[in-house]
Design an enzyme around this catalytic site. Structure first.
Site, PDB file in Angstrom:
ATOM      1  CG  LEU A  10       1.408  12.566   5.839  1.00 35.63           C
ATOM      2  CD1 LEU A  10       1.302  12.561   7.220  1.00 35.63           C
ATOM      3  CD2 LEU A  10       2.417  12.539   5.096  1.00 35.63           C
ATOM      4  CB  ALA A  12       1.709   5.162   4.679  1.00 37.88           C
ATOM      5  NE  ARG A  17     -11.403   3.426  13.951  1.00 34.04           N
ATOM      6  CZ  ARG A  17     -11.826   4.535  14.007  1.00 34.04           C
ATOM      7  NH1 ARG A  17     -13.094   5.030  14.184  1.00 34.04           N
ATOM      8  NH2 ARG A  17     -11.041   5.752  13.827  1.00 34.04           N
ATOM      9  CE  LYS A 350     -23.866  -1.510 -30.508  1.00 32.80           C
ATOM     10  NZ  LYS A 350     -23.095  -2.692 -30.930  1.00 32.80           N
ATOM     11  CB  SER A 404     -45.818  -4.576 -34.526  1.00 40.24           C
ATOM     12  OG  SER A 404     -46.631  -3.327 -34.147  1.00 40.24           O
TER      13      SER A 404
HETATM   14  C1  UD1 Z   1      -3.214  12.959  13.628  1.00 42.24           C
HETATM   15  C2  UD1 Z   1      -2.619  13.895  14.432  1.00 42.24           C
HETATM   16  C3  UD1 Z   1      -3.481  14.459  15.548  1.00 42.24           C
HETATM   17  C4  UD1 Z   1      -4.809  15.315  14.506  1.00 42.24           C
HETATM   18  C5  UD1 Z   1      -5.186  14.008  14.024  1.00 42.24           C
HETATM   19  C6  UD1 Z   1      -6.342  14.755  12.735  1.00 42.24           C
HETATM   20  C7  UD1 Z   1      -0.325  13.311  14.723  1.00 42.24           C
HETATM   21  C8  UD1 Z   1       0.761  12.478  15.675  1.00 42.24           C
HETATM   22  N1  UD1 Z   1      -1.315  13.409  15.181  1.00 42.24           N
HETATM   23  O1  UD1 Z   1      -3.632  11.955  14.600  1.00 42.24           O
HETATM   24  O2  UD1 Z   1      -3.047  15.552  16.248  1.00 42.24           O
HETATM   25  O3  UD1 Z   1      -5.623  15.883  15.815  1.00 42.24           O
HETATM   26  O4  UD1 Z   1      -4.258  13.263  13.130  1.00 42.24           O
HETATM   27  O5  UD1 Z   1      -6.719  13.803  12.116  1.00 42.24           O
HETATM   28  O6  UD1 Z   1      -0.024  13.619  13.549  1.00 42.24           O
HETATM   29  N2  UD1 Z   1       0.045   7.929   8.463  1.00 42.24           N
HETATM   30  C9  UD1 Z   1       1.036   7.531   7.637  1.00 42.24           C
HETATM   31  N3  UD1 Z   1       1.970   6.786   8.117  1.00 42.24           N
HETATM   32  C10 UD1 Z   1       1.804   6.620   9.407  1.00 42.24           C
HETATM   33  C11 UD1 Z   1       1.100   7.217  10.380  1.00 42.24           C
HETATM   34  C12 UD1 Z   1       0.177   7.783   9.636  1.00 42.24           C
HETATM   35  O7  UD1 Z   1       1.010   7.747   6.345  1.00 42.24           O
HETATM   36  O8  UD1 Z   1       3.033   6.164   9.775  1.00 42.24           O
HETATM   37  C13 UD1 Z   1      -1.250   8.891   7.905  1.00 42.24           C
HETATM   38  C14 UD1 Z   1      -2.521   8.134   7.940  1.00 42.24           C
HETATM   39  O9  UD1 Z   1      -2.658   7.360   6.658  1.00 42.24           O
HETATM   40  C15 UD1 Z   1      -3.519   9.229   7.969  1.00 42.24           C
HETATM   41  C16 UD1 Z   1      -2.684  10.635   8.617  1.00 42.24           C
HETATM   42  O10 UD1 Z   1      -1.328  10.159   8.323  1.00 42.24           O
HETATM   43  O11 UD1 Z   1      -3.939   9.548   6.776  1.00 42.24           O
HETATM   44  C17 UD1 Z   1      -3.037  10.696  10.103  1.00 42.24           C
HETATM   45  O12 UD1 Z   1      -2.492   9.402  10.808  1.00 42.24           O
HETATM   46  P1  UD1 Z   1      -3.273   8.751  12.006  1.00 42.24           P
HETATM   47  O13 UD1 Z   1      -2.764   7.735  12.642  1.00 42.24           O
HETATM   48  O14 UD1 Z   1      -4.934   8.626  11.670  1.00 42.24           O
HETATM   49  O15 UD1 Z   1      -3.343  10.101  13.138  1.00 42.24           O
HETATM   50  P2  UD1 Z   1      -4.143  10.500  14.250  1.00 42.24           P
HETATM   51  O16 UD1 Z   1      -4.001   9.388  15.471  1.00 42.24           O
HETATM   52  O17 UD1 Z   1      -5.677  10.870  13.704  1.00 42.24           O
END
Ligand code: UD1
Ligand code: MG
Length: 455
Positions: A10, A12, A17, A350, A404
């Site tokens: 994942l 996306a 931040r 070089k 030189s």
């Molecule tokens: C998620 C978990 C949480 C866990 C945490 C660990 C869920 C609902 N929660 O929370 O339990 O403790 O990770 O870090 O899964 N992403 C996508 N598409 C989206 C949303 C997210 O690709 O629509 C990807 C983000 O880029 C990221 C990852 O999924 O790499 C996690 O997403 P993030 O929104 O950070 O989830 P957390 O709230 O941290």
């Protein structure tokens, strides 16, 4: 025979931040995009297929991995981790075991994921961790018998749930067919209005499945990058690991906190690396090599016992055994030093071969040159290789020496054992064994007056 492994990464998310125009997963750790580390991990696990769900940053993410050998899945709108995984499912085989990784969690160890897959045994498995402060993580809810029953996200948790120390790292594995059916049932009626991947756990339990779990070997493996501070923290953790591994195999690292490897560094026995060195790409150091402080080496191979003194920059070069380089030397692409060569301060080499035992010790530029053995290049010798339009080569025979401040105007050659006088501007070949000088008449102008300042 175990079911084929398919990995979904994942990637996306936006990374608000990071305060950057660059998509989060393209920020670099040890010189490689975060997502690149995760793809390598997936490759180490020998996944049959690697799917990457991308969205924020769009095609720039995809284009950053032209030969990643992955299936790209666009999640145009980020509606949660469950929704993200769902986008990849149409191209996942029904009999596959799915493992979910995260593009912004780059230090996860393949061995930890192997353990997770082994624990799950083709069912559902979660990687969890015990933290004193669960912070933003989802909490793992177990029943009285200690079995996992669901995951509650921090924003949906009550105070008792928030006090739970076991958290969800996010890493999850499940069989594709069941996962597909659970993902269809996800709803977004929660605090964040998102489709939570974590909700598949309760759905699996409702179907009568047991949820396996295991914990990472090192806590830092599960850390994600959400800010530049976290990026720097993970960089230090990663660099410390690499320094530890080098010391473990016998390399003397003067200060493991001041070493940066952005690529692969291979070392022989009794190698010594002083502080503040950066190694990029593929670097190989032979037995007994010493690298002084403040050196930057990219794609360089160095032979046994060679000493690199402080403050050198070397790239795409090969160096033989028993050479001495620096301080303050620069080897540019195509520099090839034979055994025993000496390259001194403020010398740039070089695209040139420097023969065995040849010395270029002070203030010189040597480019597009073939230099034989035992040559001595005087201070301030320049090969003028560029006529403003084209590059030309210089040949310097064995045992020749230049005085030189000599300029060799290429194309030109210096014969074996030839000597060039100081200040020579060599425009025609210098014959072997002879002294060649540029004769400029020295004059003294008597009665000459220094100019004085006008009022
Ligand atoms: C998620 C978990 C949480 C866990 C945490 C660990 C869920 C609902 N929660 O929370 O339990 O403790 O990770 O870090 O899964 N992403 C996508 N598409 C989206 C949303 C997210 O690709 O629509 C990807 C983000 O880029 C990221 C990852 O999924 O790499 C996690 O997403 P993030 O929104 O950070 O989830 P957390 O709230 O941290
Ligand atoms: Mg997160």
């Amino acid at each position: 025979m175990a079911n084929p492994l398919e990995i979904v990464i994942l990637a996306a998310g936006k990374g608000t931040r990071m305060y950057s125009d660059r998509p989060k997963v393209l920020h670099e750790l040890a010189g490689k995009p975060l997502l690149g580390h995760v793809i390598v991990c997936a490759q180490v696990l020998k996944a049959g297929k690697i799917h990457v769900v991308y969205g924020h940053g769009g095609e720039s993410v995809r284009n950053s991995f032209p030969d990643g050998n992955v299936e790209w899945v666009l999640q145009a709108e980020q509606k949660g981790t469950g929704h993200a995984l769902q986008q990849a499912m149409p191209t996942v085989a029904d009999d596959a075991q799915v493992l979910v990784l995260y593009g912004d969690v780059p230090l996860i160890a393949p061995s930890t994921l192997r353990q997770l897959l082994d624990a799950a045994q083709g069912g559902v498995g979660l990687l969890t961790a015990e933290l004193d402060d669960g912070a933003g993580y989802g909490r793992i809810i177990r029943n009285a018998s200690g079995n996992i029953v669901r995951i509650v996200e921090r924003k949906d948790a009550n105070p008792q749930e928030l006090a739970i120390r076991e958290i969800n790292t996010g890493f999850l594995t499940a069989p594709a067919k069941l996962l597909r059916s659970w993902l269809k049932l996800l709803r977004n009626d929660n605090a964040q209005g998102e489709y939570y991947l974590t909700d598949v756990v309760a759905l699996a339990v409702a179907d009568g499945l047991a949820i396996a779990s295991c914990q990472p070997q090192q806590l830092w493996e599960i850390l994600g990058v959400n800010s530049k501070q976290e990026l720097a923290q993970l960089e230090r953790i990663h660099q410390k690991q690499q320094a530890e591994a080098l010391m473990q195999q016998g390399v003397t690292v003067r200060d493991p906190a001041r070493l940066d490897i952005r690529g692969t560094l291979r070392c022989g026995r009794d190698v010594v690396i002083d502080v503040n060195c950066v190694f990029e790409g593929e670097v190989e150091l032979g037995d007994g090599v010493t690298i002084g402080p403040n050196n930057v080496l990219r794609d360089v191979r160095i032979g046994a016992r060679t000493q690199v003194h402080p403050n050198c920059v070397m790239e795409e070069s090969t160096v033989g055994a028993d050479c001495r380089i620096g301080p303050f030397a620069r080897l540019r692409p195509g520099a090839k030093l034979a055994d025993g060569a000496h390259i001194g301060n403020f010398v740039e080499i070089k695209n040139s071969e420097i023969g065995e035992g040849s010395k270029v010790n002070h203030l010189s530029y040597v480019g597009d040159t073939h230099m034989g053995k035992g040559v001595n290049i005087g201070a301030g010798t320049i090969t003028a290789n560029y006529d403003g339009a084209n590059k030309h080569r210089t040949q310097i025979g064995n045992n020749a020496s230049t005085g030189s401040n000599t300029v060799l105007v290429a194309p030109v050659s210096v014969g074996e054992g030839a000597t060039l006088g100081a200040g020579t501007v060599l425009r025609k070949d210098a014959p072997a064994g002879e002294l060649t000088v540029t004769v400029a008449t020295q004059k003294t102008i008597s009665g000459w007056k220094k100019p004085t300042k006008k009022k």
